[in-house]
Design a protein around this motif. Structure first.
Motif, PDB file in Angstrom:
ATOM      1  N   GLU A 265      -5.420  12.378  -0.837  1.00 14.40           N
ATOM      2  CA  GLU A 265      -4.854  11.296  -1.513  1.00 14.40           C
ATOM      3  C   GLU A 265      -3.158  11.075  -1.358  1.00 14.40           C
ATOM      4  O   GLU A 265      -2.616  10.322  -1.953  1.00 14.40           O
ATOM      5  N   ARG A 266      -2.990  12.041  -0.224  1.00 14.98           N
ATOM      6  CA  ARG A 266      -1.016  11.887  -0.149  1.00 14.98           C
ATOM      7  C   ARG A 266      -1.113  10.750   0.569  1.00 14.98           C
ATOM      8  O   ARG A 266      -1.734  10.070   1.648  1.00 14.98           O
ATOM      9  N   VAL A 267       0.069  10.079   0.209  1.00 15.78           N
ATOM     10  CA  VAL A 267       0.678   8.578   0.678  1.00 15.78           C
ATOM     11  C   VAL A 267       1.240   8.739   2.432  1.00 15.78           C
ATOM     12  O   VAL A 267       1.958   9.479   2.533  1.00 15.78           O
ATOM     13  N   VAL A 268       0.518   7.809   3.035  1.00  7.23           N
ATOM     14  CA  VAL A 268       1.189   7.723   4.626  1.00  7.23           C
ATOM     15  C   VAL A 268       2.251   6.922   4.671  1.00  7.23           C
ATOM     16  O   VAL A 268       3.199   7.125   5.199  1.00  7.23           O
ATOM     17  N   TYR A 269       1.990   5.621   3.871  1.00  7.84           N
ATOM     18  CA  TYR A 269       3.123   4.568   3.826  1.00  7.84           C
ATOM     19  C   TYR A 269       2.951   3.780   2.738  1.00  7.84           C
ATOM     20  O   TYR A 269       1.801   3.753   2.289  1.00  7.84           O
ATOM     21  N   VAL A 270       3.953   2.873   2.414  1.00  6.68           N
ATOM     22  CA  VAL A 270       3.984   1.836   1.495  1.00  6.68           C
ATOM     23  C   VAL A 270       3.884   0.728   2.452  1.00  6.68           C
ATOM     24  O   VAL A 270       4.611   0.467   3.222  1.00  6.68           O
ATOM     25  N   LEU A 271       3.073  -0.366   1.868  1.00  4.72           N
ATOM     26  CA  LEU A 271       2.922  -1.644   2.556  1.00  4.72           C
ATOM     27  C   LEU A 271       3.922  -2.387   2.694  1.00  4.72           C
ATOM     28  O   LEU A 271       4.684  -2.462   3.847  1.00  4.72           O
TER      29      LEU A 271
ATOM     30  N   ASP B 104       5.293  -5.678  -1.179  1.00  4.59           N
ATOM     31  CA  ASP B 104       3.771  -5.565  -1.893  1.00  4.59           C
ATOM     32  C   ASP B 104       3.737  -3.683  -1.803  1.00  4.59           C
ATOM     33  O   ASP B 104       3.712  -3.029  -0.718  1.00  4.59           O
ATOM     34  N   PRO B 105       4.035  -2.987  -3.045  1.00  6.77           N
ATOM     35  CA  PRO B 105       4.224  -1.516  -3.205  1.00  6.77           C
ATOM     36  C   PRO B 105       3.190  -0.739  -3.190  1.00  6.77           C
ATOM     37  O   PRO B 105       3.313   0.485  -3.442  1.00  6.77           O
ATOM     38  N   ARG B 106       1.961  -1.367  -2.952  1.00  9.80           N
ATOM     39  CA  ARG B 106       0.926  -0.454  -2.679  1.00  9.80           C
ATOM     40  C   ARG B 106       0.755   0.567  -1.664  1.00  9.80           C
ATOM     41  O   ARG B 106       1.577   0.337  -0.630  1.00  9.80           O
ATOM     42  N   GLU B 107       0.417   1.587  -1.814  1.00  8.96           N
ATOM     43  CA  GLU B 107       0.388   3.026  -0.890  1.00  8.96           C
ATOM     44  C   GLU B 107      -0.853   2.900  -0.253  1.00  8.96           C
ATOM     45  O   GLU B 107      -1.801   2.789  -0.647  1.00  8.96           O
ATOM     46  N   VAL B 108      -0.581   3.302   0.990  1.00 12.30           N
ATOM     47  CA  VAL B 108      -1.747   3.613   1.853  1.00 12.30           C
ATOM     48  C   VAL B 108      -1.961   4.991   1.992  1.00 12.30           C
ATOM     49  O   VAL B 108      -0.933   5.739   2.289  1.00 12.30           O
ATOM     50  N   ARG B 109      -2.812   5.649   1.556  1.00 13.86           N
ATOM     51  CA  ARG B 109      -3.094   7.039   1.558  1.00 13.86           C
ATOM     52  C   ARG B 109      -4.076   7.579   2.645  1.00 13.86           C
ATOM     53  O   ARG B 109      -4.570   6.609   3.513  1.00 13.86           O
ATOM     54  N   MET B 110      -4.201   8.815   2.891  1.00 11.53           N
ATOM     55  CA  MET B 110      -4.768   9.251   4.136  1.00 11.53           C
ATOM     56  C   MET B 110      -6.154   8.967   3.678  1.00 11.53           C
ATOM     57  O   MET B 110      -6.988   8.434   4.738  1.00 11.53           O
ATOM     58  N   CYS B 111      -6.795   8.824   2.828  1.00  8.67           N
ATOM     59  CA  CYS B 111      -8.274   8.494   2.671  1.00  8.67           C
ATOM     60  C   CYS B 111      -8.560   7.004   2.865  1.00  8.67           C
ATOM     61  O   CYS B 111      -9.486   6.582   3.528  1.00  8.67           O
ATOM     62  N   ASP B 112      -7.448   6.242   2.669  1.00  8.69           N
ATOM     63  CA  ASP B 112      -7.659   4.812   2.768  1.00  8.69           C
ATOM     64  C   ASP B 112      -7.366   4.678   4.477  1.00  8.69           C
ATOM     65  O   ASP B 112      -8.226   3.820   4.892  1.00  8.69           O
ATOM     66  N   LEU B 113      -6.735   5.357   5.156  1.00  8.54           N
ATOM     67  CA  LEU B 113      -6.310   5.271   6.533  1.00  8.54           C
ATOM     68  C   LEU B 113      -7.613   5.585   7.309  1.00  8.54           C
ATOM     69  O   LEU B 113      -7.910   5.085   8.394  1.00  8.54           O
ATOM     70  N   ALA B 114      -8.356   6.544   6.993  1.00  6.20           N
ATOM     71  CA  ALA B 114      -9.516   7.198   7.348  1.00  6.20           C
ATOM     72  C   ALA B 114     -10.698   5.900   7.228  1.00  6.20           C
ATOM     73  O   ALA B 114     -11.384   5.763   8.246  1.00  6.20           O
ATOM     74  N   ALA B 115     -10.751   5.251   6.414  1.00  5.05           N
ATOM     75  CA  ALA B 115     -11.838   4.040   6.173  1.00  5.05           C
ATOM     76  C   ALA B 115     -11.235   3.006   7.109  1.00  5.05           C
ATOM     77  O   ALA B 115     -11.946   2.503   7.906  1.00  5.05           O
ATOM     78  N   ASP B 116      -9.860   2.731   7.146  1.00  4.44           N
ATOM     79  CA  ASP B 116      -9.397   1.611   8.038  1.00  4.44           C
ATOM     80  C   ASP B 116      -9.539   2.040   9.418  1.00  4.44           C
ATOM     81  O   ASP B 116     -10.230   1.109  10.151  1.00  4.44           O
ATOM     82  N   VAL B 117      -9.502   3.264   9.875  1.00  6.30           N
ATOM     83  CA  VAL B 117      -9.721   3.476  11.428  1.00  6.30           C
ATOM     84  C   VAL B 117     -11.286   3.528  11.529  1.00  6.30           C
ATOM     85  O   VAL B 117     -11.623   3.057  12.744  1.00  6.30           O
ATOM     86  N   ALA B 118     -11.985   3.893  10.523  1.00  9.08           N
ATOM     87  CA  ALA B 118     -13.558   4.016  10.994  1.00  9.08           C
ATOM     88  C   ALA B 118     -14.110   2.434  10.914  1.00  9.08           C
ATOM     89  O   ALA B 118     -14.891   2.074  11.983  1.00  9.08           O
ATOM     90  N   ILE B 119     -13.407   1.355  10.276  1.00 11.12           N
ATOM     91  CA  ILE B 119     -13.783   0.186  10.383  1.00 11.12           C
ATOM     92  C   ILE B 119     -13.299  -0.335  11.876  1.00 11.12           C
ATOM     93  O   ILE B 119     -14.090  -1.214  12.530  1.00 11.12           O
ATOM     94  N   ARG B 120     -11.894  -0.050  12.084  1.00 13.81           N
ATOM     95  CA  ARG B 120     -11.517  -0.713  13.425  1.00 13.81           C
ATOM     96  C   ARG B 120     -12.260  -0.043  14.654  1.00 13.81           C
ATOM     97  O   ARG B 120     -12.411  -0.659  15.688  1.00 13.81           O
ATOM     98  N   LEU B 121     -12.802   1.091  14.338  1.00 13.14           N
ATOM     99  CA  LEU B 121     -13.676   1.733  15.499  1.00 13.14           C
ATOM    100  C   LEU B 121     -15.242   1.255  15.751  1.00 13.14           C
ATOM    101  O   LEU B 121     -15.806   1.533  16.291  1.00 13.14           O
ATOM    102  N   ARG B 122     -15.462   0.400  14.422  1.00 17.63           N
ATOM    103  CA  ARG B 122     -16.690  -0.168  14.314  1.00 17.63           C
ATOM    104  C   ARG B 122     -18.032   1.197  14.022  1.00 17.63           C
ATOM    105  O   ARG B 122     -18.956   0.610  14.202  1.00 17.63           O
ATOM    106  N   ILE B 123     -17.416   2.049  13.245  1.00 17.92           N
ATOM    107  CA  ILE B 123     -18.034   3.140  13.039  1.00 17.92           C
ATOM    108  C   ILE B 123     -18.771   2.680  11.432  1.00 17.92           C
ATOM    109  O   ILE B 123     -19.982   3.243  11.291  1.00 17.92           O
ATOM    110  N   LEU B 124     -17.910   1.938  10.879  1.00 13.35           N
ATOM    111  CA  LEU B 124     -18.505   1.432   9.737  1.00 13.35           C
ATOM    112  C   LEU B 124     -18.225   0.180   9.677  1.00 13.35           C
ATOM    113  O   LEU B 124     -17.119  -0.650  10.026  1.00 13.35           O
ATOM    114  N   SER B 125     -19.037  -0.659   8.790  1.00 14.61           N
ATOM    115  CA  SER B 125     -18.915  -2.286   8.444  1.00 14.61           C
ATOM    116  C   SER B 125     -17.644  -2.464   7.629  1.00 14.61           C
ATOM    117  O   SER B 125     -17.352  -1.383   6.648  1.00 14.61           O
TER     118      SER B 125
END
Length: 173
Positions: free
Chosen positions: A114-120, A125-146
């Motif tokens: 849950e470490r922060v990678v960057y702030v939007l 928009d001060p929301r933080e993007v964490r490693m776990c969020d980025l993992a889901a994003d990459v999986a969606i962009r690779l179409r591994i996950l809907s």
């Protein structure tokens, strides 16, 4: 666009040899991997050995993976697995560039992080993007996950992380 779709061996390689700028070299390596007429893996691997800039070298390795380099694919998967927040965004983008879902299995280690990678946007928009969020994003962009369902979107549910984990575990080595 001429370099991406041109005769790579004749157009990009001489420019790559003359470029003192590591940023330019990094992007030229990525263009090599996108070309319809790429240079050979042996030639690209020789350039990797000579490349002095860390980021340009990473781009060259990603291009090699995209062109079918098995050794580099395994190295990328391992690098993704042990990534830090400082390099996570770049590695996620390179996974999408490569387009092969197998190295993305390394994202499994990001799901509990849950470490922060960057702030939007700290001002808007001060929301933080964490490693776990980025993992889901990459999986969606690779179409591994809907994409997440409306109930899951914007939520940090264990069910959604579990869905990401199951999708990543199904990938081959």
């Amino acid at each position: 666009t001429r370099y991406v779709f041109g005769k790579v061996g004749e157009d990009i390689l001489p420019v790559l040899d003359r470029s003192p700028d590591s940023f330019v070299r990094a992007h030229l390596y990525l263009a090599l991997g996108l070309s319809s007429k790429p240079c050979g893996l042996k030639e690209l691997r020789e350039r990797i050995e000579k490349e002095t800039d860390r980021d340009a070298r990473l781009s060259a390795k990603a291009a090699t993976v995209r062109l079918g380099g098995e050794t580099e694919r395994k190295e990328l998967a391992e690098r993704v697995r042990r990534a830090t927040p400082e390099e996570a965004e770049r590695l996620g983008d390179l996974l999408v560039y490569v387009g092969d879902p197998r190295p993305a299995r390394g994202l499994l280690s990001w799901l509990a992080n849950e470490r922060v990678v960057y702030v939007l946007d700290p001002h808007v928009d001060p929301r933080e993007v964490r490693m776990c969020d980025l993992a889901a994003d990459v999986a969606i962009r690779l179409r591994i996950l809907s994409s997440p369902t409306p109930e899951e979107f914007g939520s940090d549910t264990l069910e959604f992380r579990s869905r990401v984990a199951v999708a990543l575990q199904r990938l081959g080595e």
